[in-house]
Design a protein around this motif. Structure first.
Motif, PDB file in Angstrom:
ATOM      1  N   GLY A   9       0.801  -1.214   0.000  1.00  0.00           N
ATOM      2  CA  GLY A   9       0.000   0.000   0.000  1.00  0.00           C
ATOM      3  C   GLY A   9       0.835   1.264   0.000  1.00  0.00           C
ATOM      4  O   GLY A   9       2.057   1.245   0.084  1.00  0.00           O
ATOM      5  N   THR A  10       0.115   2.366  -0.078  1.00  0.00           N
ATOM      6  CA  THR A  10       0.756   3.675  -0.060  1.00  0.00           C
ATOM      7  C   THR A  10       1.238   3.981   1.358  1.00  0.00           C
ATOM      8  O   THR A  10       0.792   3.339   2.329  1.00  0.00           O
ATOM      9  CB  THR A  10      -0.249   4.763  -0.485  1.00  0.00           C
ATOM     10  OG1 THR A  10      -1.269   4.865   0.519  1.00  0.00           O
ATOM     11  CG2 THR A  10      -0.852   4.482  -1.850  1.00  0.00           C
ATOM     12  N   PRO A  11       2.118   4.962   1.496  1.00  0.00           N
ATOM     13  CA  PRO A  11       2.524   5.348   2.853  1.00  0.00           C
ATOM     14  C   PRO A  11       1.332   5.704   3.754  1.00  0.00           C
ATOM     15  O   PRO A  11       1.312   5.324   4.929  1.00  0.00           O
ATOM     16  CB  PRO A  11       3.441   6.556   2.623  1.00  0.00           C
ATOM     17  CG  PRO A  11       4.028   6.300   1.274  1.00  0.00           C
ATOM     18  CD  PRO A  11       2.903   5.665   0.483  1.00  0.00           C
ATOM     19  N   ALA A  12       0.342   6.380   3.209  1.00  0.00           N
ATOM     20  CA  ALA A  12      -0.839   6.742   4.008  1.00  0.00           C
ATOM     21  C   ALA A  12      -1.601   5.502   4.453  1.00  0.00           C
ATOM     22  O   ALA A  12      -2.072   5.426   5.602  1.00  0.00           O
ATOM     23  CB  ALA A  12      -1.749   7.669   3.214  1.00  0.00           C
ATOM     24  N   GLU A  13      -1.731   4.511   3.572  1.00  0.00           N
ATOM     25  CA  GLU A  13      -2.418   3.261   3.934  1.00  0.00           C
ATOM     26  C   GLU A  13      -1.638   2.496   4.995  1.00  0.00           C
ATOM     27  O   GLU A  13      -2.228   1.948   5.935  1.00  0.00           O
ATOM     28  CB  GLU A  13      -2.613   2.389   2.699  1.00  0.00           C
ATOM     29  CG  GLU A  13      -3.620   2.948   1.717  1.00  0.00           C
ATOM     30  CD  GLU A  13      -3.625   2.226   0.371  1.00  0.00           C
ATOM     31  OE1 GLU A  13      -4.668   2.289  -0.301  1.00  0.00           O
ATOM     32  OE2 GLU A  13      -2.590   1.610   0.004  1.00  0.00           O
ATOM     33  N   ARG A  14      -0.323   2.478   4.852  1.00  0.00           N
ATOM     34  CA  ARG A  14       0.502   1.777   5.855  1.00  0.00           C
ATOM     35  C   ARG A  14       0.463   2.498   7.196  1.00  0.00           C
ATOM     36  O   ARG A  14       0.440   1.863   8.243  1.00  0.00           O
ATOM     37  CB  ARG A  14       1.931   1.620   5.341  1.00  0.00           C
ATOM     38  CG  ARG A  14       1.999   0.538   4.268  1.00  0.00           C
ATOM     39  CD  ARG A  14       3.395   0.316   3.764  1.00  0.00           C
ATOM     40  NE  ARG A  14       3.676   1.390   2.809  1.00  0.00           N
ATOM     41  CZ  ARG A  14       4.832   2.010   2.686  1.00  0.00           C
ATOM     42  NH1 ARG A  14       5.853   1.671   3.429  1.00  0.00           N
ATOM     43  NH2 ARG A  14       4.993   2.961   1.800  1.00  0.00           N
ATOM     44  N   TRP A  15       0.420   3.829   7.182  1.00  0.00           N
ATOM     45  CA  TRP A  15       0.294   4.608   8.409  1.00  0.00           C
ATOM     46  C   TRP A  15      -1.011   4.257   9.125  1.00  0.00           C
ATOM     47  O   TRP A  15      -1.020   4.013  10.324  1.00  0.00           O
ATOM     48  CB  TRP A  15       0.372   6.099   8.081  1.00  0.00           C
ATOM     49  CG  TRP A  15       0.072   7.022   9.216  1.00  0.00           C
ATOM     50  CD1 TRP A  15      -0.975   7.882   9.294  1.00  0.00           C
ATOM     51  CD2 TRP A  15       0.823   7.197  10.424  1.00  0.00           C
ATOM     52  NE1 TRP A  15      -0.930   8.576  10.480  1.00  0.00           N
ATOM     53  CE2 TRP A  15       0.161   8.179  11.191  1.00  0.00           C
ATOM     54  CE3 TRP A  15       1.977   6.610  10.939  1.00  0.00           C
ATOM     55  CZ2 TRP A  15       0.622   8.599  12.439  1.00  0.00           C
ATOM     56  CZ3 TRP A  15       2.440   7.037  12.186  1.00  0.00           C
ATOM     57  CH2 TRP A  15       1.764   8.010  12.914  1.00  0.00           C
ATOM     58  N   GLU A  16      -2.107   4.198   8.372  1.00  0.00           N
ATOM     59  CA  GLU A  16      -3.399   3.823   8.964  1.00  0.00           C
ATOM     60  C   GLU A  16      -3.362   2.400   9.505  1.00  0.00           C
ATOM     61  O   GLU A  16      -3.891   2.130  10.586  1.00  0.00           O
ATOM     62  CB  GLU A  16      -4.516   3.963   7.931  1.00  0.00           C
ATOM     63  CG  GLU A  16      -4.877   5.392   7.621  1.00  0.00           C
ATOM     64  CD  GLU A  16      -5.999   5.502   6.604  1.00  0.00           C
ATOM     65  OE1 GLU A  16      -6.856   4.591   6.556  1.00  0.00           O
ATOM     66  OE2 GLU A  16      -6.014   6.504   5.869  1.00  0.00           O
ATOM     67  N   ARG A  17      -2.744   1.486   8.743  1.00  0.00           N
ATOM     68  CA  ARG A  17      -2.645   0.092   9.185  1.00  0.00           C
ATOM     69  C   ARG A  17      -1.825   0.003  10.476  1.00  0.00           C
ATOM     70  O   ARG A  17      -2.202  -0.698  11.419  1.00  0.00           O
ATOM     71  CB  ARG A  17      -1.998  -0.763   8.084  1.00  0.00           C
ATOM     72  CG  ARG A  17      -1.984  -2.242   8.399  1.00  0.00           C
ATOM     73  CD  ARG A  17      -1.404  -3.094   7.267  1.00  0.00           C
ATOM     74  NE  ARG A  17      -1.987  -2.771   5.984  1.00  0.00           N
ATOM     75  CZ  ARG A  17      -1.293  -2.354   4.929  1.00  0.00           C
ATOM     76  NH1 ARG A  17       0.017  -2.226   4.979  1.00  0.00           N
ATOM     77  NH2 ARG A  17      -1.898  -2.078   3.801  1.00  0.00           N
TER      78      ARG A  17
END
Length: 115
Positions: A9-17
């Motif tokens: 995923g994108t950095p934003a998706e990984r941050w949320e995860r």
């Protein structure tokens, strides 16, 4: 779980995860996601601080200390990083060294009674 899951995923998706793992108290999984994210965006404070907290809560204290020292070196008045560094050092039995960081954190927070 395959490591690609943590890197997907994108950095934003990984941050949320990572935040979801952290909120679920799966600190080791949060650290796996955040480790790659911090390598990708080392200048950002948020992911590195959450990584340090994940390490702290999963008793990876040397790793937590290392991340917190980077933050404190980069921004000496980062109150929460100072506080976490002091607590991390305390958990390692390094009370004298911890004391100086905790006093600085108290002063930065405006808690002059503890200083």
């Amino acid at each position: 779980m395959d490591m690609t899951y943590y890197d997907h995923g994108t950095p934003a998706e990984r941050w949320e995860r990572a935040q979801m793992f952290f909120d679920a108290k799966d600190y080791a999984a949060a650290a796996r996601v955040l480790g790659g994210l911090v390598e990708e965006v080392p200048e950002q404070t948020g992911p590195r601080l959450l990584l340090a907290r994940a390490y702290y809560h999963s008793a990876q204290l040397r790793r937590a200390e290392s991340e917190l020292r980077v933050l404190v070196e980069r921004d000496p008045v980062e109150h929460y990083a100072r506080l976490m560094l002091g607590r991390t050092l305390e958990r390692q039995g390094r009370h004298e060294e911890a004391g100086s960081h905790l006093r600085i954190a108290s002063a930065l927070a405006g808690d002059f009674e503890r200083v």
